[in-house]
Scaffold this motif. Sequence first.
Motif, short mmCIF file in Angstrom:
data_model
loop_
_atom_site.label_atom_id
_atom_site.label_comp_id
_atom_site.label_asym_id
_atom_site.label_seq_id
_atom_site.Cartn_x
_atom_site.Cartn_y
_atom_site.Cartn_z
N GLN A 1 0.82 -1.21 0.00
CA GLN A 1 0.00 0.00 0.00
C GLN A 1 0.86 1.26 0.00
OE1 GLN A 1 -3.89 1.31 0.41
NE2 GLN A 1 -2.26 2.18 -0.81
N LEU A 2 1.93 1.27 0.75
CA LEU A 2 2.78 2.46 0.80
C LEU A 2 3.44 2.72 -0.55
CD1 LEU A 2 4.45 1.90 4.29
CD2 LEU A 2 2.43 3.29 3.74
N VAL A 3 3.83 1.66 -1.25
CA VAL A 3 4.43 1.84 -2.58
C VAL A 3 3.36 2.26 -3.60
CG1 VAL A 3 5.53 0.63 -4.51
CG2 VAL A 3 6.41 0.35 -2.19
N LEU A 4 2.16 1.69 -3.50
CA LEU A 4 1.10 2.10 -4.41
C LEU A 4 0.77 3.59 -4.26
CD1 LEU A 4 -1.39 -0.90 -4.22
CD2 LEU A 4 -0.10 -0.16 -6.23
N GLY A 5 0.85 4.10 -3.03
CA GLY A 5 0.61 5.52 -2.81
C GLY A 5 1.63 6.40 -3.51
N LEU A 6 2.77 5.81 -3.83
CA LEU A 6 3.83 6.52 -4.56
C LEU A 6 3.71 6.32 -6.06
CD1 LEU A 6 6.65 8.01 -4.55
CD2 LEU A 6 7.67 5.71 -4.44
N THR A 7 3.52 5.07 -6.50
CA THR A 7 3.60 4.72 -7.91
C THR A 7 2.24 4.68 -8.61
OG1 THR A 7 3.47 2.34 -7.46
CG2 THR A 7 5.67 3.36 -7.49
N HIS B 1 12.67 4.16 0.36
CA HIS B 1 13.81 4.06 -0.57
C HIS B 1 13.38 4.48 -1.98
CE1 HIS B 1 17.45 2.50 -2.50
NE2 HIS B 1 16.64 1.92 -3.38
N LEU B 2 12.23 3.96 -2.43
CA LEU B 2 11.76 4.25 -3.78
C LEU B 2 11.40 5.72 -3.95
CD1 LEU B 2 11.38 2.46 -6.30
CD2 LEU B 2 8.96 2.26 -5.68
N ALA B 3 10.82 6.32 -2.91
CA ALA B 3 10.45 7.74 -2.99
C ALA B 3 11.68 8.62 -3.09
CB ALA B 3 9.61 8.12 -1.78
N ARG B 4 12.75 8.23 -2.38
CA ARG B 4 13.97 9.03 -2.40
C ARG B 4 14.77 8.83 -3.68
NH1 ARG B 4 15.69 7.79 3.88
NH2 ARG B 4 14.49 9.49 4.84
N GLU B 5 14.87 7.57 -4.11
CA GLU B 5 15.72 7.25 -5.27
C GLU B 5 15.00 7.46 -6.59
OE1 GLU B 5 18.96 6.55 -4.99
OE2 GLU B 5 18.63 6.98 -2.85
N GLY B 6 13.69 7.37 -6.59
CA GLY B 6 12.91 7.56 -7.80
C GLY B 6 12.51 6.26 -8.47
N PHE B 7 11.50 6.36 -9.31
CA PHE B 7 11.02 5.20 -10.07
C PHE B 7 10.58 5.69 -11.44
CE2 PHE B 7 7.29 7.08 -8.24
CZ PHE B 7 6.30 6.94 -9.20
N GLU B 8 10.40 4.75 -12.35
CA GLU B 8 9.99 5.09 -13.71
C GLU B 8 8.47 5.20 -13.78
OE1 GLU B 8 10.10 2.63 -17.76
OE2 GLU B 8 12.12 3.23 -17.10
N VAL B 9 7.99 6.35 -14.20
CA VAL B 9 6.55 6.59 -14.29
C VAL B 9 5.93 5.62 -15.30
CG1 VAL B 9 4.77 8.26 -15.00
CG2 VAL B 9 6.76 9.00 -13.65
N SER B 10 4.84 4.98 -14.88
CA SER B 10 4.19 3.98 -15.73
C SER B 10 3.30 4.65 -16.77
CB SER B 10 3.32 3.05 -14.87
OG SER B 10 2.17 3.74 -14.41
N PRO B 11 2.99 3.94 -17.86
CA PRO B 11 2.09 4.51 -18.86
C PRO B 11 0.72 4.87 -18.28
CG PRO B 11 3.26 2.63 -19.77
CD PRO B 11 3.58 2.66 -18.30
N ASP C 1 9.58 8.74 -17.43
CA ASP C 1 10.27 9.74 -16.61
C ASP C 1 10.64 9.15 -15.25
OD1 ASP C 1 9.97 11.63 -18.59
OD2 ASP C 1 8.39 12.76 -17.57
N GLN C 2 11.73 9.62 -14.69
CA GLN C 2 12.09 9.28 -13.31
C GLN C 2 11.40 10.28 -12.37
OE1 GLN C 2 13.48 5.89 -13.39
NE2 GLN C 2 14.35 6.85 -11.59
N PHE C 3 10.69 9.77 -11.40
CA PHE C 3 9.97 10.63 -10.47
C PHE C 3 10.43 10.35 -9.05
CE2 PHE C 3 5.96 11.25 -7.86
CZ PHE C 3 6.13 12.62 -7.72
N ARG C 4 10.87 11.39 -8.37
CA ARG C 4 11.24 11.30 -6.96
C ARG C 4 10.25 12.13 -6.15
NH1 ARG C 4 15.76 11.59 -10.01
NH2 ARG C 4 17.35 9.95 -9.70
#
Length: 512
Positions: free
Chosen positions: A8-14, A105-115, A149-152
């Motif tokens: 849930q915490l990751v879904l709130g980010l991604t 970790h993912l919020a700080r380092e960033g992730f690739e925005v999904s389509p 895009d990379q999103f932090r």
Amino acid sequence: MDAAIAVQLVLGLTEPQSSGIGGGAFLLVYDPSTRQVSAFNGREAAPAAAQSDMFMATADTPLTRAAAVVSGRATGVPGVMRLLERAHGKFGRRPWVETFEPAIHLAREGFEVSPRMARYLSGSYPQVQTADVRALFARPDGTPLQAGDQFRNPAYASTLQSLATTGADALYRGTLAQQIVARTQAAPLGGAMTEADLASYSVDEVAPLCRIVWAHQVCVPPPPSSGVGVLQLLALLERTDIEQRRPDDPRAWLLFAQASRLMYADRDRYVADPRFVEVPVSELLAPDYIEARARLIDRDVSVAPAAGEFPARRVGEDATAEAAGTSHFVIGDASGMVVSMTTTVETYFGSGRTVGGFVLNNQMTDFSLNPRDGERPAANAVAGGKRPRSSMAPIVVLDLQGRFVAALGSPGGNAIPAYNGKTLLATLAWGMDLRSAIELPNLIARGGEFVAETERFAPGVVEELARLGLQLRPPRGEESGLHGLWRQADGTMLGAADSRREGTVNSVATQP
């Protein structure tokens, strides 16, 4: 349960357009040591000072939905973090703080925005036009994020760090609570939420609602979840010959559509927060009532069915307009424990208002915007402290000895009961494997509308349904995102994820 918190915490980010810590959820947990299902109601609550006519522009006319969803009045007291904390206290095994590490970790380092996320950021929804959403989910030049895009999100990482070290109180008291109140009280149409509303919010652990259908126990959360509608739909279908039919039979889809319309008519009229109105759950599922409603399935499809009448439940017509914007996930572990959770911020990007790197819900617009039908109040009218009706309905299926069989659910706004019902029909009545059942075409029949994925039906089905009076139109809302686990005869788990969305099966667990 530990993994569910992390997810849930990751879904709130991604997947912030669908769910997050500023929203609410329903959760079912199956405990193999007791063969019991626990249900948690983390639905958002109306502020204590909320008024039944808060979404009325005049005495007779509600606000437009576009105006209501981005207003300060749209946000209810969030429930997700209290739910996760309560469930972790009962079922968690790892320390609370550890479950936050992947998302931080993912919020700080960033992730690739999904389509999918990019598609909604570029949409025309009023929420994505707000200054908050445009500022948070933007490229350096101010344009919306694009796929790849990379999103932090350092603000979200900071919020999660506070929640990890302090507990859920970090959201419900102190600085973050003050920010939530200030943001919801701001124009346009400032809301009534106070710090006291946040501090007093609690999660209910409630008895699940279970019924036997096709020799299985199907368990759902009770109202204000729409799980009762799923159970009613299955019970209606069980009283037809649909079990002898198959997905290439137009008559099967006609039966499904007609039973769905009956279910939605009853759900829309009667399902609400049972702490404020008496929801006739037993009556809606009573065998005699189901038999009587099932006899209406073969009536003229050109006439939309009315809700059933219960003399002691005199409530008015409902004017709730549920929107899409939800996540669902199922997790099982090697011990046999399973969680099924449906979670939401309501419409895409909630109210379009953000605090601490996350989106605030617009769940108050899941109430009936017009609180009355003439002299009769709507069951799902706004009231202080009340929780709005929800289409969310996570599911756990057991055999008659209480052993785990399956867990599933879906996002999709008011289509959720139909998505779940289709999948349970295909697995329990037609014996299809879960993956094939999920991929069957979706058909949502509610009132006078028949919405369906016409390209997914077997050849000739759509044409025959049209001859029978069902003029199908393509969907315009959120597609299904069914996820599930199914325990196979050898004890292994089959995982399935809807190809219509971005979810996947992550691994395979074995049932001991």
